[in-house]
Design a protein around this motif. Structure first.
Motif, PDB file in Angstrom:
ATOM      1  N   ASP A  36       6.420   4.730   0.293  1.00 61.41           N
ATOM      2  CA  ASP A  36       5.968   5.420   1.504  1.00 61.41           C
ATOM      3  C   ASP A  36       6.631   4.862   2.760  1.00 61.41           C
ATOM      4  O   ASP A  36       6.590   5.497   3.806  1.00 61.41           O
ATOM      5  CB  ASP A  36       4.442   5.331   1.638  1.00 61.41           C
ATOM      6  N   VAL A  41      -2.733   7.077  -2.089  1.00 59.76           N
ATOM      7  CA  VAL A  41      -2.219   5.759  -1.747  1.00 59.76           C
ATOM      8  C   VAL A  41      -3.107   4.704  -2.398  1.00 59.76           C
ATOM      9  O   VAL A  41      -4.339   4.822  -2.379  1.00 59.76           O
ATOM     10  CB  VAL A  41      -2.198   5.575  -0.209  1.00 59.76           C
ATOM     11  N   ARG A 100       0.887  -1.166   0.000  1.00 63.64           N
ATOM     12  CA  ARG A 100       0.000   0.000   0.000  1.00 63.64           C
ATOM     13  C   ARG A 100       0.923   1.213   0.000  1.00 63.64           C
ATOM     14  O   ARG A 100       1.661   1.441   0.953  1.00 63.64           O
ATOM     15  CB  ARG A 100      -0.904  -0.013   1.228  1.00 63.64           C
ATOM     16  N   THR A 101       0.891   1.965  -1.107  1.00 66.70           N
ATOM     17  CA  THR A 101       1.818   3.089  -1.246  1.00 66.70           C
ATOM     18  C   THR A 101       1.285   4.097  -2.244  1.00 66.70           C
ATOM     19  O   THR A 101       0.398   3.798  -3.047  1.00 66.70           O
ATOM     20  CB  THR A 101       3.214   2.587  -1.686  1.00 66.70           C
ATOM     21  N   SER A 102       1.847   5.279  -2.193  1.00 70.78           N
ATOM     22  CA  SER A 102       1.570   6.285  -3.216  1.00 70.78           C
ATOM     23  C   SER A 102       2.621   6.134  -4.312  1.00 70.78           C
ATOM     24  O   SER A 102       3.606   5.424  -4.148  1.00 70.78           O
ATOM     25  CB  SER A 102       1.641   7.686  -2.604  1.00 70.78           C
TER      26      SER A 102
END
Length: 168
Positions: A144, A75, A66-68
């Motif tokens: 992130d 995200v 889970r990241t941008s």
């Protein structure tokens, strides 16, 4: 007793320190090939190549990040398989890989990047990645989680429409 068995297996030439030796042979893809791995690999299913279809990739284990990213809004949840799992499955030995995309973009990624656990994403937000949205495979870093990954050097390694890895 275990040591005795290992000694006998070693004497017979059946023991091997590398995990690849214990791995089952790489099967032939049944569906469309979405990733071809070449170069310094021990496991192949075509002359000098390890070819994977989606089912074979997914069988290597599930992981998510889970990241941008610089290419998405906010995200997102990316799902797929750890890049390391693919490299382990083919018995890759080297210090770097050249990642190539369908549009012929290429970049060298050092094996030391594996410390960040990059993902070969097959899904974003629960949807299969298609060619029109950076699929079928997209290398994703957990940017992130590590401030150093928010650098152009690493962002250029987010190869979308990945179709080839060459191990060097």
């Amino acid at each position: 007793m275990r040591g005795y068995v290992l000694l006998i297996l070693t004497f017979l030439g059946l023991a091997c320190a590398a995990p690849v030796c214990a791995a089952e042979p790489l099967p032939m893809p049944k569906g469309q090939v979405i990733l071809t791995v070449t170069g310094s690999v021990a496991q192949t299913n075509a002359p000098g190549q390890a070819r994977f279809d989606r089912e074979m990739i997914e069988a290597l284990g599930a992981a998510s990040i889970r990241t941008s990213s610089a290419w998405t809004d906010g995200v997102q949840l990316f799902e797929g398989v750890p890049l390391k799992a693919v490299l382990d499955r083919v018995g890759a030995t080297g210090t770097s890989m050249t990642a190539s995309a369908l549009n012929e973009f290429e970049i060298t990624i050092p094996f030391e990047d594996l410390k960040f656990s990059p993902l070969l994403a097959t899904k974003a937000e629960g949807r299969l990645l298609m060619i029109r949205d950076k699929g079928p495979l997209w290398i994703i870093y957990p940017r992130d989680d590590h401030e150093e990954l928010r650098d152009n050097r690493y962002e250029s390694r987010w190869v979308w429409q990945l179709n080839r890895l060459h191990i060097e």
